[in-house]
Scaffold this motif. Structure first.
Motif, mmCIF file in Angstrom:
data_model
loop_
_atom_site.group_PDB
_atom_site.id
_atom_site.type_symbol
_atom_site.label_atom_id
_atom_site.label_comp_id
_atom_site.label_asym_id
_atom_site.label_seq_id
_atom_site.Cartn_x
_atom_site.Cartn_y
_atom_site.Cartn_z
ATOM 1 N N THR A 4 -4.861 14.756 -5.983
ATOM 2 C CA THR A 4 -3.728 13.867 -6.245
ATOM 3 C C THR A 4 -4.207 12.668 -7.050
ATOM 4 O O THR A 4 -5.234 12.068 -6.718
ATOM 5 C CB THR A 4 -3.108 13.378 -4.924
ATOM 6 N N PRO A 5 -3.505 12.281 -8.121
ATOM 7 C CA PRO A 5 -3.963 11.154 -8.939
ATOM 8 C C PRO A 5 -4.006 9.856 -8.138
ATOM 9 O O PRO A 5 -3.264 9.660 -7.184
ATOM 10 C CB PRO A 5 -2.931 11.088 -10.072
ATOM 11 N N LEU A 6 -4.895 8.970 -8.580
ATOM 12 C CA LEU A 6 -5.125 7.701 -7.898
ATOM 13 C C LEU A 6 -4.563 6.553 -8.724
ATOM 14 O O LEU A 6 -4.793 6.460 -9.927
ATOM 15 C CB LEU A 6 -6.629 7.495 -7.691
ATOM 16 N N ALA A 7 -3.839 5.647 -8.056
ATOM 17 C CA ALA A 7 -3.288 4.456 -8.698
ATOM 18 C C ALA A 7 -3.761 3.219 -7.950
ATOM 19 O O ALA A 7 -3.840 3.206 -6.720
ATOM 20 C CB ALA A 7 -1.763 4.495 -8.708
ATOM 21 N N LEU A 24 5.273 4.810 -6.772
ATOM 22 C CA LEU A 24 4.178 5.721 -7.115
ATOM 23 C C LEU A 24 3.735 6.581 -5.941
ATOM 24 O O LEU A 24 3.116 7.634 -6.128
ATOM 25 C CB LEU A 24 2.979 4.917 -7.630
ATOM 26 N N ALA A 25 4.037 6.132 -4.721
ATOM 27 C CA ALA A 25 3.500 6.785 -3.528
ATOM 28 C C ALA A 25 3.822 8.274 -3.403
ATOM 29 O O ALA A 25 2.969 9.033 -2.919
ATOM 30 C CB ALA A 25 3.981 6.045 -2.278
ATOM 31 N N PRO A 26 5.000 8.761 -3.809
ATOM 32 C CA PRO A 26 5.258 10.195 -3.652
ATOM 33 C C PRO A 26 4.342 11.096 -4.478
ATOM 34 O O PRO A 26 4.143 12.259 -4.132
ATOM 35 C CB PRO A 26 6.720 10.336 -4.107
ATOM 36 N N THR A 27 3.766 10.549 -5.554
ATOM 37 C CA THR A 27 2.968 11.389 -6.457
ATOM 38 C C THR A 27 1.527 10.923 -6.604
ATOM 39 O O THR A 27 0.735 11.588 -7.293
ATOM 40 C CB THR A 27 3.613 11.421 -7.853
ATOM 41 N N VAL A 30 -2.509 5.629 -3.437
ATOM 42 C CA VAL A 30 -2.321 4.267 -3.932
ATOM 43 C C VAL A 30 -3.280 3.304 -3.234
ATOM 44 O O VAL A 30 -3.352 3.251 -2.009
ATOM 45 C CB VAL A 30 -0.875 3.787 -3.720
ATOM 46 N N LEU A 31 -4.005 2.545 -4.043
ATOM 47 C CA LEU A 31 -4.801 1.430 -3.556
ATOM 48 C C LEU A 31 -3.953 0.177 -3.685
ATOM 49 O O LEU A 31 -3.461 -0.141 -4.779
ATOM 50 C CB LEU A 31 -6.082 1.272 -4.369
ATOM 51 N N LEU A 32 -3.767 -0.527 -2.575
ATOM 52 C CA LEU A 32 -2.894 -1.687 -2.533
ATOM 53 C C LEU A 32 -3.725 -2.958 -2.654
ATOM 54 O O LEU A 32 -4.374 -3.385 -1.709
ATOM 55 C CB LEU A 32 -2.104 -1.707 -1.221
ATOM 56 N N GLY A 33 -3.698 -3.564 -3.833
ATOM 57 C CA GLY A 33 -4.485 -4.754 -4.078
ATOM 58 C C GLY A 33 -3.749 -6.018 -3.680
ATOM 59 O O GLY A 33 -2.532 -6.123 -3.848
ATOM 60 N N GLY A 34 -4.502 -6.989 -3.160
ATOM 61 C CA GLY A 34 -3.905 -8.260 -2.789
ATOM 62 C C GLY A 34 -4.842 -9.069 -1.929
ATOM 63 O O GLY A 34 -5.973 -8.665 -1.647
ATOM 64 N N LEU A 47 3.332 3.931 3.705
ATOM 65 C CA LEU A 47 3.255 4.860 2.582
ATOM 66 C C LEU A 47 2.406 6.069 2.960
ATOM 67 O O LEU A 47 1.498 5.974 3.783
ATOM 68 C CB LEU A 47 2.664 4.151 1.359
ATOM 69 N N PRO A 48 2.675 7.232 2.346
ATOM 70 C CA PRO A 48 2.037 8.475 2.801
ATOM 71 C C PRO A 48 0.545 8.566 2.555
ATOM 72 O O PRO A 48 -0.190 9.146 3.356
ATOM 73 C CB PRO A 48 2.793 9.559 2.020
ATOM 74 N N ASP A 49 0.052 8.013 1.460
ATOM 75 C CA ASP A 49 -1.371 8.156 1.141
ATOM 76 C C ASP A 49 -1.835 6.890 0.437
ATOM 77 O O ASP A 49 -2.161 6.888 -0.747
ATOM 78 C CB ASP A 49 -1.599 9.381 0.258
ATOM 79 N N ALA A 50 -1.836 5.793 1.189
ATOM 80 C CA ALA A 50 -2.192 4.491 0.626
ATOM 81 C C ALA A 50 -3.188 3.802 1.537
ATOM 82 O O ALA A 50 -3.240 4.054 2.739
ATOM 83 C CB ALA A 50 -0.948 3.623 0.473
#
Length: 229
Positions: A4-7, A24-27, A30-34, A47-50
């Protein structure tokens, strides 16, 4: 089966960044920056894969440590930003410096560090700019200057990296219903009315459309404005 692509989305704890992560989460993974670790953890759980990616973007050493191990990155969305307002007469050096450090220098350095990973994936860089990236006006000098600089950076990166397989998109939203906009309304002295503005989800849909564009297309500049009601 391909991975799965990484964002990576900066500013993902709230506002436009949170909406982009949701879109973006469905596809994507996700790395959540902050910086707000609690808010990031809560968002990651939704989110499913974050997963959280806490970092101080204005600290080059922290950035270098945070990107270690990212060897392939499909999407990088720069959504984190600040908006320090004031006239030229009233704005001190620190105000201008903060606008530039977050809105420009952090964007430049994070992108630079991740270029090998982006090239490996034939990735996509998205810079959330602003209407102020096209037009400056009284009282917005430092912020607008930083957004003009962010536009120049994205344009330069696009010319340099398109031959390496990268796409670079600048998104220029008008006023958007976020906490930042509430603060701006207070500074400008008018009543905040979210219904007059773009929704963060609308900006996120523009980001999603850009990164899912067919491979023959290169979305370069996308401008969004609230509809008149």
């Amino acid at each position: 089966m391909p991975e799965t692509p990484l964002a990576l989305v900066t500013g993902a704890s709230r506002g436009i960044g949170a909406a982009v992560a949701q879109a973006l989460a469905p596809t994507h993974r996700v790395l959540l920056g902050g910086r707000d670790t609690d808010a990031l953890a809560k968002r990651a759980a939704e989110l499913p894969d974050a997963r959280s990616w806490p970092v101080e973007l204005t600290d080059p050493h922290a950035l270098a440590s945070a990107v270690a191990g990212i060897d392939r990155l499909d999407v990088l969305v720069h959504s984190a930003g600040v908006c320090e307002l004031g006239t030229v007469e009233a704005s001190d050096t620190e105000s201008w410096r903060l606008n530039y450090e977050v809105n420009v220098l952090a964007v430049v350095e994070l992108t630079r560090l991740l270029l090998p990973a982006l090239r490996a994936a034939g990735g996509h860089v998205v810079v959330i700019n602003s209407g102020s990236g096209w037009n400056a006006r009284a009282g917005w000098g430092g912020y607008a200057a930083s957004k003009f600089a962010a536009r120049a950076f994205a344009d330069t990166l696009r010319q340099e990296e398109e031959p390496n397989g990268l796409r670079v998109t600048s998104i220029y939203p008008g006023r958007t219903a976020t906490e930042m906009q509430q603060a701006i309304a207070t500074v400008e002295g008018f009543e905040y009315d979210a219904d007059r503005y773009l929704r963060p989800e609308s900006v996120a849909e523009a980001v999603l459309a850009a990164v899912t564009a067919t491979s023959d297309a290169h979305p370069t500049d996308v401008t969004l404005r609230p509809r008149r009601r």
